[in-house]
Design a protein around this motif. Structure first.
Motif, PDB file in Angstrom:
ATOM      1  N   UNK A   1      25.817  -0.837  29.237  1.00 30.92           N
ATOM      2  CA  UNK A   1      24.384  -1.057  29.438  1.00 30.92           C
ATOM      3  C   UNK A   1      24.121  -1.273  30.931  1.00 30.92           C
ATOM      4  N   UNK A   2      23.159  -0.524  31.454  1.00 27.18           N
ATOM      5  CA  UNK A   2      22.868  -0.600  32.890  1.00 27.18           C
ATOM      6  C   UNK A   2      22.298  -1.956  33.296  1.00 27.18           C
ATOM      7  N   UNK A   3      21.801  -2.709  32.333  1.00 27.99           N
ATOM      8  CA  UNK A   3      21.423  -4.084  32.629  1.00 27.99           C
ATOM      9  C   UNK A   3      22.629  -4.893  33.070  1.00 27.99           C
ATOM     10  N   UNK A   4      23.760  -4.672  32.391  1.00 32.56           N
ATOM     11  CA  UNK A   4      24.978  -5.438  32.684  1.00 32.56           C
ATOM     12  C   UNK A   4      25.773  -4.849  33.846  1.00 32.56           C
ATOM     13  N   UNK A   5      25.753  -3.528  34.026  1.00 37.09           N
ATOM     14  CA  UNK A   5      26.607  -2.934  35.064  1.00 37.09           C
ATOM     15  C   UNK A   5      25.885  -2.760  36.393  1.00 37.09           C
ATOM     16  N   UNK A   6      24.538  -2.756  36.383  1.00 39.80           N
ATOM     17  CA  UNK A   6      23.780  -2.508  37.612  1.00 39.80           C
ATOM     18  C   UNK A   6      22.613  -3.468  37.802  1.00 39.80           C
ATOM     19  N   UNK A   7      22.486  -4.464  36.950  1.00 39.18           N
ATOM     20  CA  UNK A   7      21.306  -5.338  37.048  1.00 39.18           C
ATOM     21  C   UNK A   7      20.026  -4.536  36.990  1.00 39.18           C
ATOM     22  N   UNK A   8      20.071  -3.415  36.261  1.00 46.58           N
ATOM     23  CA  UNK A   8      18.971  -2.446  36.268  1.00 46.58           C
ATOM     24  C   UNK A   8      18.047  -2.720  35.090  1.00 46.58           C
ATOM     25  N   UNK A   9      17.177  -3.689  35.291  1.00 44.63           N
ATOM     26  CA  UNK A   9      16.248  -4.084  34.246  1.00 44.63           C
ATOM     27  C   UNK A   9      15.358  -5.187  34.779  1.00 44.63           C
ATOM     28  N   UNK A  10      14.526  -5.715  33.902  1.00 44.69           N
ATOM     29  CA  UNK A  10      13.522  -6.709  34.305  1.00 44.69           C
ATOM     30  C   UNK A  10      13.465  -7.817  33.270  1.00 44.69           C
ATOM     31  N   UNK A  11      12.839  -8.933  33.647  1.00 46.79           N
ATOM     32  CA  UNK A  11      12.701 -10.019  32.675  1.00 46.79           C
ATOM     33  C   UNK A  11      11.459 -10.840  32.970  1.00 46.79           C
ATOM     34  N   UNK A  12      11.113 -11.669  31.992  1.00 51.02           N
ATOM     35  CA  UNK A  12      10.105 -12.719  32.137  1.00 51.02           C
ATOM     36  C   UNK A  12      10.618 -13.967  31.422  1.00 51.02           C
ATOM     37  N   UNK A  13      10.268 -15.130  31.936  1.00 49.64           N
ATOM     38  CA  UNK A  13      10.555 -16.405  31.264  1.00 49.64           C
ATOM     39  C   UNK A  13       9.224 -17.066  30.976  1.00 49.64           C
ATOM     40  N   UNK A  14       8.971 -17.317  29.707  1.00 54.67           N
ATOM     41  CA  UNK A  14       7.660 -17.786  29.262  1.00 54.67           C
ATOM     42  C   UNK A  14       7.807 -19.170  28.649  1.00 54.67           C
ATOM     43  N   UNK A  15       6.960 -20.082  29.049  1.00 56.20           N
ATOM     44  CA  UNK A  15       6.997 -21.432  28.505  1.00 56.20           C
ATOM     45  C   UNK A  15       6.307 -21.469  27.147  1.00 56.20           C
TER      46      UNK A  15
ATOM     47  N   UNK B   1      24.518  -9.865  32.559  1.00 53.14           N
ATOM     48  CA  UNK B   1      23.390  -9.099  32.019  1.00 53.14           C
ATOM     49  C   UNK B   1      22.041  -9.713  32.362  1.00 53.14           C
ATOM     50  N   UNK B   2      21.957 -11.031  32.477  1.00 50.73           N
ATOM     51  CA  UNK B   2      20.648 -11.654  32.685  1.00 50.73           C
ATOM     52  C   UNK B   2      20.326 -11.889  34.157  1.00 50.73           C
ATOM     53  N   UNK B   3      21.371 -11.907  35.018  1.00 51.93           N
ATOM     54  CA  UNK B   3      21.154 -12.235  36.434  1.00 51.93           C
ATOM     55  C   UNK B   3      21.903 -11.292  37.376  1.00 51.93           C
ATOM     56  N   UNK B   4      22.539 -10.245  36.855  1.00 46.51           N
ATOM     57  CA  UNK B   4      23.362  -9.402  37.718  1.00 46.51           C
ATOM     58  C   UNK B   4      24.396 -10.232  38.471  1.00 46.51           C
ATOM     59  N   UNK B   5      24.849 -11.312  37.848  1.00 45.53           N
ATOM     60  CA  UNK B   5      25.688 -12.296  38.531  1.00 45.53           C
ATOM     61  C   UNK B   5      27.151 -11.991  38.238  1.00 45.53           C
TER      62      UNK B   5
END
Lengths: 296, 296
Positions: free
Chosen positions: B40-54, A43-47
């Motif tokens: 969830x298309x995030x998990x099945x297609x990597x169809x989503x976006x993210x940010x990593x914030x310090x 879910x987080x990396x399409x991995x």
């Protein structure tokens, strides 16, 4: 009986520990409930990787080819090797559990699991197939789109994972939106050096005289399970089959072309980049009848 | 207080319906429990976006830049626009909820949601940062790897989503495995036409005399939040800053180079394709001190 079925694998790979040492190989679960961690690398990396398998009259079609390709994708991503006996068992059990219907499909998914955990996540999801009869008979309007990669990228740059069926499919979905924007239904990817590759969820097959052709392997594209079955069928009809690297112009000059895939089956290309392409309705119907009747 | 925190957004976008019309904007949930559907298309297609914030001393760093980039990635994927007020509120609340620590980080994820549902999935995950002090002081050994795409692919082929921070990151992980195989720690992507682009999870910054440089935007790479902060810092020191398209050979001739990112911060490149690169320890320490002390 349920309209969709989920089986969660306890030990998707013999090379990794089970999730529960006392649990069976897989358990059915309610697909409408959440089952994945927000830390799952699928879910987080399409991995991860997947396969979509057609089910005709309760039988998984091209199952062994799909399982081989699943294992090949896992190797390309250096995932723990899927235990194919367990996956096969879960697939067959999910089909039995599903409400019978004329056409169904099964998806298998293997992810690298929760980050830091070391155990992959695996599930089998089965459901009824949408109605693809219009695409199979009337055909699809297709645009060619640059895939960005050269046709030899699988050899030069294996870390780009071209040719693996990964969960990182955001581009495969974005190109369909671009196709719709261009008033088309589907896409044929073209390499950055100008060769026809594959669709985002299909293989390209075309006919020239008495020969059925496809771009072939080693081009950073999938080894098509449906294309392989179609070639077997064509050979029983006395047609020749072969592999050929072609340009979009050469494809446009073919006698007919199809986008072929496990679930939608053979969709004739009736328009390529706005220009009409001949649809061989009789042969297309024969192809789809053959694919629908397949029992393994 | 918990060592990691999960906030699930009820309505990640004002353009889509809430998951529960009676629920608050977000709710905290146990991150060790499953919260995602296998559909969830995030998990099945990597169809989503993210940010990593310090997060430094309880403050999200470069928060507005991250939120802008999150919205920009959403637009590139034609996702429903994230409601940035709700995301900001959830991020700040998650930080308050987390066990205080010297360094933490927050990940925001927006997916297209369960297939056919129409409502996106959104969550904020906060946790403590791993110890990156070795990479920050001793530096990293880097190899250049072909990214497959030309440097102008963002202009010619926007459907390839180059420059969007998507969940389809299987390649970004595969290149790190390739780096480890080559006895290196990290990667700099090179375009198929030979230009330095970015790392799989970082921007490239290099120094030539009194000028800090980075490849710049429009190259199918991310608009680096940490790179932007470093340029601001450099300008306060009287250094020049600029954008320059360079080859790996030109990068090797730089006085120093860094891979810079939100969580690991500035990691000096001490080896590039097996050849040593000078590490400016004093300036690197100043960069990291500045980045660690940032409050917004």
């Amino acid at each position: 009986m349920p309209l969709h079925v989920l089986a969660i694998l306890n030990q998707p790979s013999a090379d990794a520990a089970p999730h529960d040492p006392d649990a069976p190989a897989f358990t059915f679960a309610d697909p409408s409930q959440p089952h994945l961690s927000v830390m799952d690398l699928g879910a987080t990396r399409g991995d991860g990787i997947f396969e979509s398998i057609s089910v005709g009259s309760g039988r998984a079609q091209a199952l062994e080819h799909h399982l081989r390709r699943f294992a090949s994708s896992a190797a390309k991503l250096e995932l723990p090797a899927p235990d194919l006996d367990v996956w096969r068992e879960a697939i067959l059990a999910a089909i039995v559990e599903l409400e019978p219907g004329a056409e169904s499909w099964v998806k298998t998914v293997l992810t690298r699991g929760v980050e830091g955990d070391g155990r992959p996540t695996g599930w089998v999801y089965a459901a009824h197939t949408a109605d693809f009869s219009a695409a199979r008979t009337e055909g699809v309007r297709v645009v060619t789109l640059d895939r960005g990669y050269r046709h030899d990228v699988e050899q030069t740059s294996p870390w780009l994972l071209a040719g693996a069926k990964t969960l990182s499919y955001a581009v495969n979905r974005a190109v369909l939106r671009e196709a719709h924007r261009r008033d088309a239904d589907d896409v044929i990817f073209v390499s950055s050096d100008g060769y026809v590759l594959e669709g985002p969820t299909s293989s390209v097959v075309f006919r020239r005289g008495n020969t059925l052709l496809t771009p072939g392997t080693g081009l950073g594209i999938l080894d098509g399970t449906t294309q392989a079955n179609i070639f077997r069928f064509a050979e029983t009809l006395g047609l020749e089959t072969g592999f050929e690297l072609v340009t979009p112009d050469e494809l446009r000059a073919a006698d007919a072309a199809w986008l072929v895939s496990s679930v939608r089956l053979a969709a004739p290309v009736r328009e390529l980049d706005g220009l009409p392409l001949a649809v061989d309705s009789e042969f297309t119907a024969a192809l789809n009848d053959y694919l629908l009747a397949l029992r393994d």
